[in-house]
Write a protein that holds these residues in place. Structure first.
Motif, mmCIF file in Angstrom:
data_model
loop_
_atom_site.group_PDB
_atom_site.id
_atom_site.type_symbol
_atom_site.label_atom_id
_atom_site.label_comp_id
_atom_site.label_asym_id
_atom_site.label_seq_id
_atom_site.Cartn_x
_atom_site.Cartn_y
_atom_site.Cartn_z
ATOM 1 N N VAL A 247 0.746 -1.051 0.221
ATOM 2 C CA VAL A 247 0.322 0.115 -0.011
ATOM 3 C C VAL A 247 0.434 1.218 -0.061
ATOM 4 O O VAL A 247 2.095 1.600 0.360
ATOM 5 N N ALA A 248 1.311 2.429 -0.945
ATOM 6 C CA ALA A 248 1.663 3.613 -0.487
ATOM 7 C C ALA A 248 0.812 4.658 -0.720
ATOM 8 O O ALA A 248 -0.300 4.551 -1.403
ATOM 9 N N MET A 249 0.770 5.830 -0.281
ATOM 10 C CA MET A 249 0.306 6.748 -1.148
ATOM 11 C C MET A 249 0.445 7.471 -2.290
ATOM 12 O O MET A 249 1.460 7.880 -2.828
ATOM 13 N N THR A 250 -0.468 8.244 -2.603
ATOM 14 C CA THR A 250 -0.681 9.357 -4.571
ATOM 15 C C THR A 250 -0.192 10.677 -3.651
ATOM 16 O O THR A 250 0.329 10.918 -2.636
ATOM 17 N N GLY A 251 0.154 10.973 -5.269
ATOM 18 C CA GLY A 251 0.793 12.604 -4.640
ATOM 19 C C GLY A 251 -0.197 13.077 -4.273
ATOM 20 O O GLY A 251 0.442 13.990 -2.674
ATOM 21 N N ALA A 252 -1.419 13.230 -4.566
ATOM 22 C CA ALA A 252 -2.573 13.850 -3.596
ATOM 23 C C ALA A 252 -3.101 13.746 -2.933
ATOM 24 O O ALA A 252 -3.102 14.768 -1.994
ATOM 25 N N ALA A 253 -2.657 12.672 -2.104
ATOM 26 C CA ALA A 253 -2.916 12.715 -0.909
ATOM 27 C C ALA A 253 -1.579 12.589 0.265
ATOM 28 O O ALA A 253 -2.027 13.366 1.514
ATOM 29 N N ARG A 254 -0.503 12.310 -0.305
ATOM 30 C CA ARG A 254 0.808 13.586 0.211
ATOM 31 C C ARG A 254 0.454 15.223 0.229
ATOM 32 O O ARG A 254 0.379 15.396 1.465
ATOM 33 N N ALA A 255 0.388 16.001 -0.773
ATOM 34 C CA ALA A 255 -0.228 17.297 -0.407
ATOM 35 C C ALA A 255 -1.248 17.746 0.098
ATOM 36 O O ALA A 255 -1.549 18.375 1.579
ATOM 37 N N LEU A 256 -2.596 16.568 0.368
ATOM 38 C CA LEU A 256 -3.278 16.532 1.484
ATOM 39 C C LEU A 256 -3.340 16.242 2.418
ATOM 40 O O LEU A 256 -3.542 17.223 3.472
ATOM 41 N N ALA A 257 -1.900 15.357 2.566
ATOM 42 C CA ALA A 257 -1.751 15.037 4.539
ATOM 43 C C ALA A 257 -1.272 16.033 5.217
ATOM 44 O O ALA A 257 -1.195 17.283 6.169
ATOM 45 N N THR A 258 -0.127 16.869 4.276
ATOM 46 C CA THR A 258 0.442 18.603 4.554
ATOM 47 C C THR A 258 -0.372 19.563 4.713
ATOM 48 O O THR A 258 -0.027 20.018 5.728
ATOM 49 N N ARG A 259 -1.299 19.343 4.133
ATOM 50 C CA ARG A 259 -2.456 20.500 4.628
ATOM 51 C C ARG A 259 -3.018 20.720 5.545
ATOM 52 O O ARG A 259 -2.950 20.937 6.664
ATOM 53 N N VAL A 260 -3.426 19.241 5.606
ATOM 54 C CA VAL A 260 -4.397 18.929 7.172
ATOM 55 C C VAL A 260 -3.324 19.038 8.157
ATOM 56 O O VAL A 260 -3.425 19.499 9.229
ATOM 57 N N ALA A 261 -2.106 18.113 7.973
ATOM 58 C CA ALA A 261 -0.934 18.711 8.895
ATOM 59 C C ALA A 261 -0.515 19.956 10.290
ATOM 60 O O ALA A 261 -0.668 20.204 10.907
ATOM 61 N N ASP A 262 -0.747 20.856 8.445
ATOM 62 C CA ASP A 262 0.214 22.327 9.028
ATOM 63 C C ASP A 262 -0.985 22.769 9.584
ATOM 64 O O ASP A 262 -1.269 23.209 10.859
ATOM 65 N N GLU A 263 -2.828 22.478 8.980
ATOM 66 C CA GLU A 263 -4.092 23.007 10.173
ATOM 67 C C GLU A 263 -4.123 22.711 10.839
ATOM 68 O O GLU A 263 -4.467 23.375 12.798
ATOM 69 N N PHE A 264 -4.025 21.802 11.412
ATOM 70 C CA PHE A 264 -3.779 20.855 13.247
ATOM 71 C C PHE A 264 -2.477 21.446 13.748
ATOM 72 O O PHE A 264 -2.321 21.770 15.269
ATOM 73 N N ALA A 265 -1.670 21.445 13.028
ATOM 74 C CA ALA A 265 -0.396 22.421 14.322
ATOM 75 C C ALA A 265 -0.997 23.865 14.624
ATOM 76 O O ALA A 265 -0.264 23.990 15.261
ATOM 77 N N GLY A 266 -1.794 24.684 13.518
ATOM 78 C CA GLY A 266 -2.303 25.616 13.924
ATOM 79 C C GLY A 266 -2.957 26.106 15.155
ATOM 80 O O GLY A 266 -3.168 26.376 15.845
ATOM 81 N N ARG A 267 -4.194 24.616 15.505
ATOM 82 C CA ARG A 267 -4.665 25.045 15.981
ATOM 83 C C ARG A 267 -4.355 24.715 17.419
ATOM 84 O O ARG A 267 -4.600 25.008 18.403
ATOM 85 N N VAL A 268 -2.829 23.316 17.616
ATOM 86 C CA VAL A 268 -2.397 22.731 18.508
ATOM 87 C C VAL A 268 -1.758 24.353 19.264
ATOM 88 O O VAL A 268 -1.801 24.297 20.031
ATOM 89 N N ASP A 269 -1.306 24.988 18.225
ATOM 90 C CA ASP A 269 -0.922 26.588 18.135
ATOM 91 C C ASP A 269 -1.756 27.227 19.344
ATOM 92 O O ASP A 269 -2.008 27.648 20.651
ATOM 93 N N ASP A 270 -2.989 27.603 18.613
ATOM 94 C CA ASP A 270 -4.170 27.865 19.633
ATOM 95 C C ASP A 270 -4.326 27.676 21.148
ATOM 96 O O ASP A 270 -4.224 28.486 21.759
#
Lengths: 150, 150
Positions: free
Chosen positions: A90-113
DNA sequence: TATTGTTATACTCTATAACTATA
DNA sequence: TATAGTTATAGAGTATAACAATA
């Protein structure tokens, strides 16, 4: 309340708050927490279905369904193992990698808050204590950025 | 990794570990995490269905199903409001109170195990930091012992 | 025989939409 | 009109059991 009860309640509430933040961020991209964890595991691995189940703590039949739905959305691929004809990688696609990065970044922002009320020193302390707690586990659950397991 | 990323990952892993412990303990009593939270909310309240939904962050239709299943198991009762004939008051039964106590006690034991590597002073520090993080929230999620909300 | 993975089945959990009854 | 609650429906997520293919 005893000190133990206070610790238990504080950690339970903290966990609910963190999980709620991740649920909310993931939901904005039509993702669930387990799908985010799936992509986190695949960030630097291309495991078999059964290895994936061990990483996520799920039965193989649950993994089949989870991977089916992610594949239908173009987030992951299944490729046959060259050495074992029963097995799939099982491997993730490029689209998934981009999506995961966005989610992780926004989550980091929420933890920051969430931790905005702490000083830099207190945040470092909380990081260290949380790591100490988790480091006692033999099988760490996969986190958002894929770090910390195996 | 930046310090922020380290904090985010540490809190995510800690939250997964705590949630996994609660899931595991609850599962031994054929309970889910949301059912444990339901009983936690009812520990010192007898709210209406809609108030219950606000406490748990769930839609009223989700609450209907959740309460249905708990009622079928003899864990909660619905009684008509004396003042508003549209409204139901939800209360936990004695059996549910006993069950919730057992689950909370075993969960406390699991958190104790998780934090066994910390000194008493470090545990107090972690409690204080976790409370500081959660105290910034206007609507705290209901925890296991029902403390911390409203 | 044991392992890998899928499928059938059943249940919980969740939301949206449509509805009834009451305010 | 607005609110309280239920029901119908749909989908994700999970596990158990039975199965086929391969080791």
């Amino acid at each position: 309340m005893t000190e133990t009860d206070e610790l238990v309640d504080a950690l339970a509430q903290l966990s609910f708050a963190v999980t709620a933040a991740l649920t909310e961020v993931a939901g904005r991209y039509d993702m669930s927490v387990v799908q985010v964890r799936l992509l986190g595991v695949l960030r630097d691995r291309e495991p078999s279905m059964s290895a994936l189940g061990r990483h996520l703590g799920l039965d193989k039949s649950s993994v089949s369904g989870l991977v089916d739905r992610a594949q239908r959305r173009g987030l992951i691929t299944r490729t046959p193992s060259p050495t074992d004809r029963r097995s799939q990688h099982v491997a993730m696609t490029g689209a998934a990698r981009a999506l995961a990065t966005r989610v992780a970044d926004e989550f980091a922002g929420r933890v920051d808050d969430l931790t905005a009320g702490l000083s830099a020193e207190e945040r470092r302390l909380l990081t260290a204590l949380a790591n100490r707690v988790v480091s006692g586990l033999s099988e760490s659950p996969a986190a958002v950025r894929g770090a910390g397991d195996h």
